[in-house]
Design an enzyme around this catalytic site. Structure first.
Site, PDB file in Angstrom:
ATOM      1  N   GLU A  47       0.809  -1.216   0.000  1.00  0.00           N
ATOM      2  CA  GLU A  47       0.000   0.000   0.000  1.00  0.00           C
ATOM      3  C   GLU A  47       0.845   1.269   0.000  1.00  0.00           C
ATOM      4  O   GLU A  47       0.334   2.358  -0.269  1.00  0.00           O
ATOM      5  CB  GLU A  47      -0.922   0.015   1.223  1.00  0.00           C
ATOM      6  CG  GLU A  47      -2.020  -1.037   1.218  1.00  0.00           C
ATOM      7  CD  GLU A  47      -3.135  -0.721   0.238  1.00  0.00           C
ATOM      8  OE1 GLU A  47      -3.080   0.348  -0.407  1.00  0.00           O
ATOM      9  OE2 GLU A  47      -4.053  -1.540   0.099  1.00  0.00           O
ATOM     10  N   GLU A 104       7.377 -21.985   7.838  1.00  0.00           N
ATOM     11  CA  GLU A 104       7.798 -21.138   8.958  1.00  0.00           C
ATOM     12  C   GLU A 104       8.796 -21.831   9.879  1.00  0.00           C
ATOM     13  O   GLU A 104       9.375 -21.186  10.756  1.00  0.00           O
ATOM     14  CB  GLU A 104       6.585 -20.709   9.780  1.00  0.00           C
ATOM     15  CG  GLU A 104       5.946 -21.834  10.568  1.00  0.00           C
ATOM     16  CD  GLU A 104       4.768 -21.355  11.408  1.00  0.00           C
ATOM     17  OE1 GLU A 104       4.803 -21.605  12.615  1.00  0.00           O
ATOM     18  OE2 GLU A 104       3.839 -20.739  10.862  1.00  0.00           O
TER      19      GLU A 104
END
Length: 308
Positions: free
Chosen positions: A90, A121
């Site tokens: 953004e 992960e």
């Protein structure tokens, strides 16, 4: 870590605890379910409020890094990684910056944004490798995001960043977490057990999103990316943003839509430049130079022109 050890470790995490206020949530009608979730969500901004000093400390470090050409790197797995990617993506349209200035890394790579790759992960080495792949340097700031505060991918990244002298920030929703222990700055909004046990995409994810919003927004404001509370470096890349650019110019100068549109066309839709031209009657090149002399801070450019 063995499965038994992992179970034991998770049992001590606040974010993995059972919430006494939602033990009967499976018996409730839809309205009551969402009311219970909403009641829990109300706790999130209160938890974030308690860690504002640490957030501000991180903002100062990020701003300092930006000023010397450094970058902000987010790193996380699952929901935490996706939130980092979201906030990073953004920044270019909102603040007119390069897409290399704020980068989101997620365990498992871009494919993990759309489809969960939960096993990715578990590798601290992958965290280090992903940072090396983007030429992470001591000028950059790394924000490791993990609701549990113990994700190996994030730990590996933070440890590597520490070895090269970069600023490290840990964002976790558990107190005294492993990532908090190894980071320069620990941001730990403790939101309590989730409405659905262990589903940290709920309150924990909301808290992380609020913090990430603050980190980038406050840092960009400190760099002069706003005038008053207007997004004056917004990039007019679609019809909605073209209209927003005109509206921002009108709000900042109280000019007509026609004047805003005319000047924006002259500046190739550089909102900050258009506002300065209208408020000071400077031509485009003089306005550009004046803005440059004030390091891109529009308010300073306007006020310094008035004082001359």
């Amino acid at each position: 870590m063995t499965n038994d050890a992992l179970i034991a470790a998770l049992s001590h995490l606040v974010s993995e605890g059972r919430n006494p206020d939602t033990m009967d949530i499976d018996l409730l009608p839809s309205l009551d379910i969402v009311q219970r979730i909403n009641q829990q969500d109300k706790l999130v901004p209160l938890a974030v409020e308690k860690v504002l000093p640490e957030i501000a400390q991180a903002v100062d470090k990020i701003t300092d890094a930006f000023k010397v050409g450094g970058r902000l790197i987010y790193m996380g797995a699952g929901t935490s990684g996706r939130l980092g990617v979201l906030d990073a993506s953004e920044c270019p349209p909102t603040f007119g910056v390069s897409d290399k200035m704020v980068i989101g890394l997620i365990a498992g790579g871009p494919e993990a944004i759309l489809k969960a790759k939960e096993g990715a992960e578990d590798s601290p080495q992958l965290g280090e490798q992903d940072l090396k792949a983007i030429d992470f340097s001591s000028n950059d700031v790394l924000v490791g995001i993990a609701a549990s505060g113990r994700t190996p991918y994030v730990i590996g990244g933070l440890e590597y960043a520490n070895t090269i002298g970069a600023t490290t920030v840990a964002l976790s929703c558990n107190p005294d977490s492993p990532i908090a222990d190894i980071a320069d700055i620990a941001i730990s909004p403790v939101v309590g057990p989730e409405a659905l046990t262990g589903s940290t995409r709920l309150k924990s994810g909301t808290a992380q999103k609020l913090v990430l919003n603050m980190l980038t927004t406050a840092s960009m404001i400190r760099l002069g990316k706003s005038y008053q509370n207007l997004m004056v470096d917004v990039k007019a890349t679609n019809n909605k943003l073209v209209a927003r650019a005109a509206r921002i110019v009108m709000q900042a100068t109280e000019c007509t839509k026609e004047e805003a549109t005319e000047v924006l066309k002259q500046t190739n839709y550089e909102v900050k430049l258009a506002i300065l031209m209208i408020l000071t009657d400077l031509d485009i090149e003089s306005a550009r130079q004046h803005l440059h002399h004030q390091d891109g801070f529009l308010r300073k450019a306007v006020e310094s022109h008035k004082s001359n």
